[in-house]
Structures are given as structure tokens and as C-alpha cells.
Design a protein around this motif. Sequence first.
Motif, PDB file in Angstrom:
ATOM      1  N   ALA A   1       2.486  22.153  16.751  1.00 23.63           N
ATOM      2  CA  ALA A   1       1.761  22.506  15.528  1.00 23.63           C
ATOM      3  C   ALA A   1       2.596  22.200  14.291  1.00 23.63           C
ATOM      4  O   ALA A   1       2.078  21.667  13.302  1.00 23.63           O
ATOM      5  CB  ALA A   1       1.360  23.978  15.567  1.00 23.63           C
TER       6      ALA A   1
ATOM      7  N   THR B   1      -4.505  19.626  14.215  1.00 25.45           N
ATOM      8  CA  THR B   1      -3.478  20.666  14.102  1.00 25.45           C
ATOM      9  C   THR B   1      -4.082  22.061  14.154  1.00 25.45           C
ATOM     10  O   THR B   1      -3.500  22.971  14.740  1.00 25.45           O
ATOM     11  CB  THR B   1      -2.661  20.482  12.810  1.00 25.45           C
ATOM     12  OG1 THR B   1      -2.061  19.193  12.835  1.00 25.45           O
ATOM     13  CG2 THR B   1      -1.579  21.538  12.677  1.00 25.45           C
TER      14      THR B   1
ATOM     15  N   VAL C   1      -2.862  25.114  16.544  1.00 25.08           N
ATOM     16  CA  VAL C   1      -2.492  26.427  16.007  1.00 25.08           C
ATOM     17  C   VAL C   1      -3.326  27.512  16.690  1.00 25.08           C
ATOM     18  O   VAL C   1      -2.798  28.566  17.084  1.00 25.08           O
ATOM     19  CB  VAL C   1      -2.653  26.467  14.470  1.00 25.08           C
ATOM     20  CG1 VAL C   1      -2.533  27.893  13.942  1.00 25.08           C
ATOM     21  CG2 VAL C   1      -1.640  25.549  13.814  1.00 25.08           C
TER      22      VAL C   1
END
Length: 148
Positions: A69, A78, A82
Amino acid sequence: MLSTLEVVTTVVVGLMVGVEFSVAFIMNRILDALPEDSGQLGHAHGGRMLGALMPFWYVGSLVLSTIWAAAGRHHHGTGLVVTAAGLLIVSVVMSVLLLVPINNRNKTWTPDNRPADWKQQLHRWNRYHYVRVAVLIAAFTLLVGALT
């Protein structure tokens, strides 16, 4: 370098999902079908074996996802990574608070010293484990989605 990290992380988490899925839906059913005390002894042995390995695997998966991440923060997907890392945190917290205490008791049980409610405790562990497997599958799915 980022693509290598993505693949390694996905494979590590995927293997963990496979092991935990197998425990939930295959191994526990096999152990529960064994005669007399064999199943309980098998659960205790499995608790010792996997209980020693899984903390490193869970934390390692979380660390790899976090590095992915951070390293890929400007890349597509991303947000999925996350979110997957967040789910891996949930799985670690669930493990520490709900599953590990039961496993720590279970791995010391023998037919001579197990408590009267040992089956209920294993069933509780299984229910928590099913939820944890669902969380892990969701995290893995998000990681795979971030690869595309």
C-alpha cells in the motif's frame, strides 16, 4: 520491484487463505469423524502445529500488504490494498482476542485433563474461525482485484 511485491503478497495471503479454508471445511470435519479420543487429540496437535506458524503468517501478510500500500500509493488499486490490509488487521485482532485463547487451552488438552465443555469450546472456535476465513477471503479478493 513493486510488481514482485504485489505477486509475493498475493501468493502469501492466498496460501494462508487456502490453509485456513482447509482447516475450516476439511480438516475439522475429518478430525470430528475420528473415533473416540482421536479427534480431540488431533485438534490439540493441530493447535500446537498451526498455532506456532500462523502468527508469523498473519503478521507477515499484514506487513507485506502495508508495504504494498505504501510503495504503490500512487498506483491504481491502492484503495483495494489498503482495505485488504484493514481486513488483515481485523483477522489478527479476531485471532488474538477470540481464537488464540481457545486454541491455547485446546492444545494442552488430553482425554485425561480436558474440561467437560471441550466440545462447546471447539464449536465456538469453529464459528469464530468461519468468520475469520470469510474476512481473509475478502482480503485476498481485494488484493487480486488490485492486481488488475
